[in-house]
Design a protein around this motif. Structure first.
Motif, PDB file in Angstrom:
ATOM      1  N   SER A  98       0.848  -1.188   0.000  1.00  0.00           N
ATOM      2  CA  SER A  98       0.000   0.000   0.000  1.00  0.00           C
ATOM      3  C   SER A  98       0.885   1.240   0.000  1.00  0.00           C
ATOM      4  CB  SER A  98      -0.887   0.003   1.243  1.00  0.00           C
ATOM      5  OG  SER A  98      -0.113   0.263   2.382  1.00  0.00           O
ATOM      6  N   THR A 153       0.891   3.504   2.142  1.00  0.00           N
ATOM      7  CA  THR A 153       1.349   3.692   3.520  1.00  0.00           C
ATOM      8  C   THR A 153       2.566   2.825   3.808  1.00  0.00           C
ATOM      9  OG1 THR A 153      -0.904   4.191   4.219  1.00  0.00           O
ATOM     10  CG2 THR A 153       0.655   3.569   5.947  1.00  0.00           C
ATOM     11  N   GLU A 154       2.549   1.579   3.342  1.00  0.00           N
ATOM     12  CA  GLU A 154       3.703   0.696   3.549  1.00  0.00           C
ATOM     13  C   GLU A 154       4.928   1.217   2.810  1.00  0.00           C
ATOM     14  OE1 GLU A 154       1.783  -2.833   2.135  1.00  0.00           O
ATOM     15  OE2 GLU A 154       1.661  -3.671   4.152  1.00  0.00           O
ATOM     16  N   LEU A 197       5.580   4.340   2.053  1.00  0.00           N
ATOM     17  CA  LEU A 197       6.057   5.507   2.784  1.00  0.00           C
ATOM     18  C   LEU A 197       6.842   5.086   4.015  1.00  0.00           C
ATOM     19  CD1 LEU A 197       6.195   8.542   3.290  1.00  0.00           C
ATOM     20  CD2 LEU A 197       3.997   8.351   4.486  1.00  0.00           C
ATOM     21  N   ALA A 198       6.336   4.099   4.742  1.00  0.00           N
ATOM     22  CA  ALA A 198       7.027   3.612   5.943  1.00  0.00           C
ATOM     23  C   ALA A 198       8.405   3.058   5.580  1.00  0.00           C
ATOM     24  CB  ALA A 198       6.190   2.555   6.652  1.00  0.00           C
TER      25      ALA A 198
END
Length: 69
Positions: free
Chosen positions: A14, A16-17, A19-20
């Motif tokens: 995703s 978000t993943e 970005l992390a």
């Protein structure tokens, strides 16, 4: 909502993943840089550069005696 993107191993991630993972990479680089700066700053004036050296008893730790290897 986005499906995410495929990674080289075929898994989907995703946004978000991703970005992390990107943030973790940047933090690791920054930590390495700060450790190097601290190491240089902590070395006494006139001490040899950090590297492949051995500790000599009674002389307070690592000195300028290189290890042949």
């Amino acid at each position: 909502m986005s499906e995410g993107t495929a990674r080289p191993d075929g898994r989907r991630t995703s946004p978000t993943e991703r970005l992390a993972e990107d943030v973790a990479d940047v933090v690791r680089e920054e930590v390495r840089a700060v450790r190097a700066q601290v190491g240089r700053a902590a070395r006494p004036a006139g001490a040899p550069p950090a590297g492949n050296h051995v500790a000599q008893p009674g002389r307070g730790g690592v000195t300028g005696t290189p290890v042949d290897g």
